[in-house]
Design a protein around this motif. Structure first.
Motif, PDB file in Angstrom:
ATOM      1  N   VAL A 184       0.807  -1.219   0.000  1.00 25.11           N
ATOM      2  CA  VAL A 184       0.000   0.000   0.000  1.00 25.11           C
ATOM      3  C   VAL A 184       0.842   1.272   0.000  1.00 25.11           C
ATOM      4  N   GLU A 185       2.072   1.207   0.524  1.00 20.95           N
ATOM      5  CA  GLU A 185       2.908   2.412   0.574  1.00 20.95           C
ATOM      6  C   GLU A 185       3.232   2.957  -0.808  1.00 20.95           C
ATOM      7  N   ASN A 186       3.173   2.105  -1.816  1.00 23.96           N
ATOM      8  CA  ASN A 186       3.486   2.561  -3.172  1.00 23.96           C
ATOM      9  C   ASN A 186       2.605   3.731  -3.585  1.00 23.96           C
ATOM     10  N   ALA A 187       1.374   3.743  -3.125  1.00 23.64           N
ATOM     11  CA  ALA A 187       0.423   4.791  -3.499  1.00 23.64           C
ATOM     12  C   ALA A 187       0.615   6.068  -2.671  1.00 23.64           C
ATOM     13  N   TRP A 188       1.505   6.031  -1.696  1.00 27.45           N
ATOM     14  CA  TRP A 188       1.719   7.209  -0.851  1.00 27.45           C
ATOM     15  C   TRP A 188       2.841   8.108  -1.357  1.00 27.45           C
ATOM     16  N   ILE A 189       3.578   7.686  -2.342  1.00 25.14           N
ATOM     17  CA  ILE A 189       4.736   8.455  -2.813  1.00 25.14           C
ATOM     18  C   ILE A 189       4.296   9.866  -3.217  1.00 25.14           C
ATOM     19  N   GLY A 190       5.012  10.867  -2.694  1.00 30.62           N
ATOM     20  CA  GLY A 190       4.710  12.255  -3.003  1.00 30.62           C
ATOM     21  C   GLY A 190       3.628  12.870  -2.149  1.00 30.62           C
ATOM     22  N   ARG A 191       3.002  12.092  -1.279  1.00 26.50           N
ATOM     23  CA  ARG A 191       1.932  12.610  -0.420  1.00 26.50           C
ATOM     24  C   ARG A 191       2.450  12.812   1.000  1.00 26.50           C
ATOM     25  N   GLU A 192       1.608  13.412   1.839  1.00 30.63           N
ATOM     26  CA  GLU A 192       2.013  13.718   3.203  1.00 30.63           C
ATOM     27  C   GLU A 192       1.247  12.858   4.204  1.00 30.63           C
ATOM     28  N   PRO A 206      10.122   4.874  -2.761  1.00 29.34           N
ATOM     29  CA  PRO A 206      10.102   3.494  -2.272  1.00 29.34           C
ATOM     30  C   PRO A 206      11.482   3.105  -1.753  1.00 29.34           C
ATOM     31  N   THR A 207      11.508   2.167  -0.832  1.00 29.04           N
ATOM     32  CA  THR A 207      12.772   1.710  -0.256  1.00 29.04           C
ATOM     33  C   THR A 207      13.336   0.547  -1.070  1.00 29.04           C
ATOM     34  N   PRO A 208      14.452   0.773  -1.779  1.00 31.85           N
ATOM     35  CA  PRO A 208      15.062  -0.341  -2.513  1.00 31.85           C
ATOM     36  C   PRO A 208      15.743  -1.288  -1.537  1.00 31.85           C
ATOM     37  N   ARG A 209      15.481  -2.574  -1.673  1.00 32.00           N
ATOM     38  CA  ARG A 209      15.995  -3.538  -0.711  1.00 32.00           C
ATOM     39  C   ARG A 209      17.337  -4.092  -1.183  1.00 32.00           C
ATOM     40  N   ARG A 235       8.749  -4.729  -7.888  1.00 26.06           N
ATOM     41  CA  ARG A 235       9.916  -4.070  -8.465  1.00 26.06           C
ATOM     42  C   ARG A 235       9.512  -2.677  -8.934  1.00 26.06           C
ATOM     43  N   LEU A 236      10.204  -1.680  -8.394  1.00 25.40           N
ATOM     44  CA  LEU A 236       9.891  -0.282  -8.689  1.00 25.40           C
ATOM     45  C   LEU A 236      11.182   0.471  -8.998  1.00 25.40           C
ATOM     46  N   GLU A 237      11.026   1.658  -9.586  1.00 28.14           N
ATOM     47  CA  GLU A 237      12.166   2.539  -9.823  1.00 28.14           C
ATOM     48  C   GLU A 237      12.117   3.660  -8.789  1.00 28.14           C
ATOM     49  N   PRO A 238      12.949   3.579  -7.738  1.00 31.53           N
ATOM     50  CA  PRO A 238      12.870   4.588  -6.669  1.00 31.53           C
ATOM     51  C   PRO A 238      13.082   6.011  -7.172  1.00 31.53           C
ATOM     52  N   LEU A 239      14.061   6.195  -8.058  1.00 33.82           N
ATOM     53  CA  LEU A 239      14.356   7.503  -8.633  1.00 33.82           C
ATOM     54  C   LEU A 239      14.580   7.336 -10.130  1.00 33.82           C
ATOM     55  N   GLY A 243      16.615   2.446 -12.472  1.00 36.95           N
ATOM     56  CA  GLY A 243      16.186   1.123 -12.886  1.00 36.95           C
ATOM     57  C   GLY A 243      15.284   0.493 -11.843  1.00 36.95           C
ATOM     58  N   LEU A 244      14.800  -0.685 -12.144  1.00 37.72           N
ATOM     59  CA  LEU A 244      13.870  -1.369 -11.244  1.00 37.72           C
ATOM     60  C   LEU A 244      14.616  -2.083 -10.127  1.00 37.72           C
ATOM     61  N   HIS A 245      14.064  -1.977  -8.910  1.00 34.85           N
ATOM     62  CA  HIS A 245      14.644  -2.623  -7.733  1.00 34.85           C
ATOM     63  C   HIS A 245      13.536  -3.288  -6.917  1.00 34.85           C
ATOM     64  N   PRO A 246      13.848  -4.396  -6.217  1.00 40.57           N
ATOM     65  CA  PRO A 246      12.873  -4.926  -5.262  1.00 40.57           C
ATOM     66  C   PRO A 246      12.678  -3.917  -4.145  1.00 40.57           C
ATOM     67  N   CYS A 247      11.415  -3.601  -3.833  1.00 44.59           N
ATOM     68  CA  CYS A 247      11.125  -2.555  -2.849  1.00 44.59           C
ATOM     69  C   CYS A 247      10.160  -3.064  -1.783  1.00 44.59           C
ATOM     70  N   ALA A 248      10.310  -2.536  -0.603  1.00 45.80           N
ATOM     71  CA  ALA A 248       9.378  -2.805   0.501  1.00 45.80           C
ATOM     72  C   ALA A 248       9.495  -1.656   1.485  1.00 45.80           C
ATOM     73  N   GLY A 249       8.414  -0.920   1.678  1.00 42.10           N
ATOM     74  CA  GLY A 249       8.439   0.250   2.539  1.00 42.10           C
ATOM     75  C   GLY A 249       8.775   1.507   1.765  1.00 42.10           C
ATOM     76  N   VAL A 250       8.852   2.622   2.502  1.00 40.81           N
ATOM     77  CA  VAL A 250       9.130   3.912   1.880  1.00 40.81           C
ATOM     78  C   VAL A 250      10.043   4.734   2.776  1.00 40.81           C
ATOM     79  N   HIS A 251      10.792   5.637   2.147  1.00 45.17           N
ATOM     80  CA  HIS A 251      11.553   6.639   2.860  1.00 45.17           C
ATOM     81  C   HIS A 251      10.712   7.908   2.956  1.00 45.17           C
TER      82      HIS A 251
END
Length: 269
Positions: A184-192, A206-209, A235-239, A243-251
């Protein structure tokens, strides 16, 4: 639109980088992050680099040690048996010449092993390393605060052959209890996020693992699926350009400091 997405289920800090941390009932969150988090690190006296279990061949033994803040700016370090480990004995325990530091060197650097190569080759083999320059004046990798939801933990656990995964493997500062499902954190990127009476955060990336979730943590054994599952399913692109990285959680970045406690509501704005 403001939506309640959960409550604070746990707060964790890690006074010494890459060592096991301590759970807290409440904590102050400042622009520097959670009070007492990553205030210390081990420096490799041969290379000058900051020790990090992201390079497990050299530094996995850091995760056999636990660190807690002493309240006077110091840290207490204990071994697997709970006995104190003196600062002079750290080199022997981790198997490298090290010094405990409270101030990072100029342009502090850690080595991050290629996590896919660690999965394929194991932790004893030399694999490709990527040097990461830490934010100036800190021992943090990317940002000062790391968030993880129970939804993400449940999702990884259900997709894992064991049927579960331990939160300690992902080393979050804030664990958010939520009834939502999935990453669910994926949808929070850029929000407060508004947490408790004062704290305001901006969810950054997203937090790259890395390989750390796969390693033994104290009495927890190795678990390769703690990384394989995000690699297969999130797999997401944090920045841009990463490139794509396995992610879990957010910074997250701290917009307004505040004190929070377990049970505080978490609002998505």
């Amino acid at each position: 639109m403001t939506t309640r997405v959960g409550t604070i289920g746990a707060l964790w800090r890690y006074p010494v980088k890459s060592m096991l941390g301590e759970e807290l009932p409440a904590a102050d969150i400042t622009a520097r992050g959670l009070d007492g988090d990553r205030t210390h690190a081990l420096l490799d006296t041969e290379t000058g680099k900051v020790a990090s279990a992201k390079n497990p061949r050299l530094w996995r033994n850091l995760l056999t040690l636990s660190a807690s803040a002493t309240g006077d700016g110091g840290v207490r370090i204990t071994g697997p048996d709970g006995a104190d480990v003196s600062h002079d004995d750290l080199s022997q325990v981790v198997g490298r010449p090290v010094a405990l530091a409270t101030e990072p060197p100029s342009k502090a650097v850690i080595d991050r092993a290629n996590p896919n190569e660690v999965l394929d080759s194991g932790i004893e083999v030399e694999v490709g390393l990527h040097a990461i320059e830490l934010p100036p004046g800190t021992f943090f990798d990317y940002s000062t605060l790391h968030l993880l939801t129970t939804a993400t933990l449940d999702r990884i656990g259900k997709l894992s052959p064991r049927g579960s995964v331990e939160v300690q493997r992902y080393r979050p500062n804030l664990v958010i209890d939520t009834s939502e499902e999935g990453f669910v954190e994926n949808a929070w990127i850029g929000r407060e996020l508004a947490i408790g009476p004062q704290l305001r955060l901006r969810v950054a990336v997203p937090t790259p693992r890395c390989a750390i979730p796969t390693l033994a943590h104290g009495r927890l054994p190795r678990d390769l699926d703690a990384l394989r599952v995000p690699a297969q399913h999130n797999r997401l692109e944090p920045l841009p350009g990463m490139g794509l990285h396995p992610c879990a959680g957010v910074h997250a970045e701290v917009l307004v400091p505040g004190r929070i406690a377990k049970g505080d509501p978490v609002l998505l704005e």
